[in-house]
Design a protein around this motif. Sequence first.
Motif, mmCIF file in Angstrom:
data_model
loop_
_atom_site.group_PDB
_atom_site.id
_atom_site.type_symbol
_atom_site.label_atom_id
_atom_site.label_comp_id
_atom_site.label_asym_id
_atom_site.label_seq_id
_atom_site.Cartn_x
_atom_site.Cartn_y
_atom_site.Cartn_z
ATOM 1 N N GLU A 161 0.860 -1.177 0.000
ATOM 2 C CA GLU A 161 0.000 0.000 0.000
ATOM 3 C C GLU A 161 0.902 1.234 0.000
ATOM 4 O O GLU A 161 1.508 1.557 1.018
ATOM 5 C CB GLU A 161 -0.902 0.007 1.236
ATOM 6 C CG GLU A 161 -1.999 -1.030 1.211
ATOM 7 C CD GLU A 161 -3.005 -0.774 0.100
ATOM 8 O OE1 GLU A 161 -3.216 0.411 -0.243
ATOM 9 O OE2 GLU A 161 -3.557 -1.740 -0.426
ATOM 10 N N PRO A 162 1.055 1.903 -1.131
ATOM 11 C CA PRO A 162 1.975 3.036 -1.201
ATOM 12 C C PRO A 162 1.560 4.164 -0.262
ATOM 13 O O PRO A 162 0.374 4.332 0.057
ATOM 14 C CB PRO A 162 1.888 3.479 -2.672
ATOM 15 C CG PRO A 162 0.566 2.971 -3.147
ATOM 16 C CD PRO A 162 0.330 1.695 -2.401
ATOM 17 N N ALA A 163 2.558 4.914 0.172
ATOM 18 C CA ALA A 163 2.296 6.032 1.078
ATOM 19 C C ALA A 163 1.401 7.063 0.397
ATOM 20 O O ALA A 163 1.591 7.385 -0.778
ATOM 21 C CB ALA A 163 3.609 6.674 1.497
ATOM 22 N N VAL A 178 -1.503 13.077 -2.665
ATOM 23 C CA VAL A 178 -0.683 12.412 -3.670
ATOM 24 C C VAL A 178 -0.148 11.092 -3.132
ATOM 25 O O VAL A 178 -0.030 10.881 -1.925
ATOM 26 C CB VAL A 178 0.506 13.298 -4.121
ATOM 27 C CG1 VAL A 178 0.031 14.655 -4.602
ATOM 28 C CG2 VAL A 178 1.530 13.454 -2.993
ATOM 29 N N THR A 179 0.168 10.200 -4.041
ATOM 30 C CA THR A 179 0.907 8.986 -3.766
ATOM 31 C C THR A 179 1.995 8.894 -4.821
ATOM 32 O O THR A 179 2.080 9.756 -5.697
ATOM 33 C CB THR A 179 -0.016 7.757 -3.802
ATOM 34 O OG1 THR A 179 0.712 6.614 -3.346
ATOM 35 C CG2 THR A 179 -0.543 7.506 -5.205
ATOM 36 N N LYS A 180 2.843 7.885 -4.727
ATOM 37 C CA LYS A 180 3.946 7.796 -5.671
ATOM 38 C C LYS A 180 3.418 7.711 -7.098
ATOM 39 O O LYS A 180 2.680 6.802 -7.459
ATOM 40 C CB LYS A 180 4.806 6.576 -5.367
ATOM 41 C CG LYS A 180 6.042 6.482 -6.251
ATOM 42 C CD LYS A 180 6.928 5.320 -5.851
ATOM 43 C CE LYS A 180 8.170 5.276 -6.746
ATOM 44 N NZ LYS A 180 9.068 4.154 -6.360
ATOM 45 N N ARG A 213 5.406 16.918 -2.204
ATOM 46 C CA ARG A 213 6.616 16.232 -2.679
ATOM 47 C C ARG A 213 7.590 15.992 -1.527
ATOM 48 O O ARG A 213 8.233 14.935 -1.445
ATOM 49 C CB ARG A 213 7.287 17.036 -3.783
ATOM 50 C CG ARG A 213 6.608 16.900 -5.138
ATOM 51 C CD ARG A 213 7.448 17.539 -6.242
ATOM 52 N NE ARG A 213 6.935 17.208 -7.564
ATOM 53 C CZ ARG A 213 7.202 16.086 -8.212
ATOM 54 N NH1 ARG A 213 7.980 15.179 -7.639
ATOM 55 N NH2 ARG A 213 6.709 15.871 -9.409
ATOM 56 N N ALA A 214 7.729 16.965 -0.641
ATOM 57 C CA ALA A 214 8.645 16.811 0.489
ATOM 58 C C ALA A 214 8.189 15.674 1.402
ATOM 59 O O ALA A 214 8.996 14.843 1.845
ATOM 60 C CB ALA A 214 8.739 18.117 1.269
ATOM 61 N N ALA A 219 8.692 9.843 3.189
ATOM 62 C CA ALA A 219 8.138 8.496 3.342
ATOM 63 C C ALA A 219 8.956 7.480 2.552
ATOM 64 O O ALA A 219 9.204 6.358 3.019
ATOM 65 C CB ALA A 219 6.682 8.476 2.869
ATOM 66 N N GLU A 220 9.407 7.850 1.354
ATOM 67 C CA GLU A 220 10.208 6.940 0.546
ATOM 68 C C GLU A 220 11.594 6.751 1.144
ATOM 69 O O GLU A 220 12.196 5.677 1.018
ATOM 70 C CB GLU A 220 10.315 7.466 -0.882
ATOM 71 C CG GLU A 220 8.985 7.428 -1.636
ATOM 72 C CD GLU A 220 9.069 8.058 -3.008
ATOM 73 O OE1 GLU A 220 10.112 8.697 -3.299
ATOM 74 O OE2 GLU A 220 8.125 7.907 -3.791
ATOM 75 N N ALA A 221 12.118 7.778 1.811
ATOM 76 C CA ALA A 221 13.440 7.667 2.427
ATOM 77 C C ALA A 221 13.438 6.625 3.530
ATOM 78 O O ALA A 221 14.425 5.904 3.727
ATOM 79 C CB ALA A 221 13.880 9.021 2.978
#
Length: 251
Positions: A161-163, A178-180, A213-214, A219-221
């Motif tokens: 489940e993407p952030a 937004v999501t990825k 975006r930030a 979350a991806e980091a």
Amino acid sequence: MDDEFIKGLQQFQQHALGLQNMLTDMQSRMSQGGEGTDAQGAVTVRLAPDGLPESITAASDWQRRQGPEAIGAAVGEAYGAAMSEQMAGWAQAFEDSDWQAKAEQLDGPIGKSGPASAPAAPPEIPERDLRYVVARPLEELAEDVLSAFDAVDRLEEAASEPAVVEGTCSGRYVTLVVTKGALRSCEVDRSWATGQSYLRLNQAFEEALGDARAKLGSAEAVAMEGLAGLRMDSLLDEALAVIRDPKRFID
């Protein structure tokens, strides 16, 4: 058995390089973005290569084209139009690249390409400093690689489940969800939007997009930190060392 393992590594890398070259060619042909506008021409969205909006711009006469209560929906409509344009560019890229013929060349057993009598060219090994790689038995290396693959699978399951994040402007008058790779929704406070100039509205869009975006990057980091703990670079170095000098690792 050891010779078969080494040969399998070489064939796998050759197959992977062929696939990578095909994908790189496809990517170079694809449109890196798209642009779309809502039906009334009130908002224009330009896409970035990652699929998220690069910019959201309201027309100077946006209030004549859309009411304040509909400007958020207009952003979503413009984003959909931009995505449609991008998809059309991708479809054209597939048509122009003769991808099916290239894919057929890679089809079949790994390492098989061209006439059977023609030996496969040795794969190009990336230039990495392997002088200090610690020699380990192949069985131990293979076990660690399989364990790393299992860990990656678990990370993928956790990230199935993407952030989903919300980006807002100062004052929280504009909210982007937004999501990825995708904009899910845009909400604009109706009472605030009434009477706002296109310059102020565009500033709010820019702030909300930057905030989204930030937060998505943060979350991806966190997910990347989990991958870093798997020592993938170290395992790659060991595998490359086996391919370059197999006798060094064979008892």
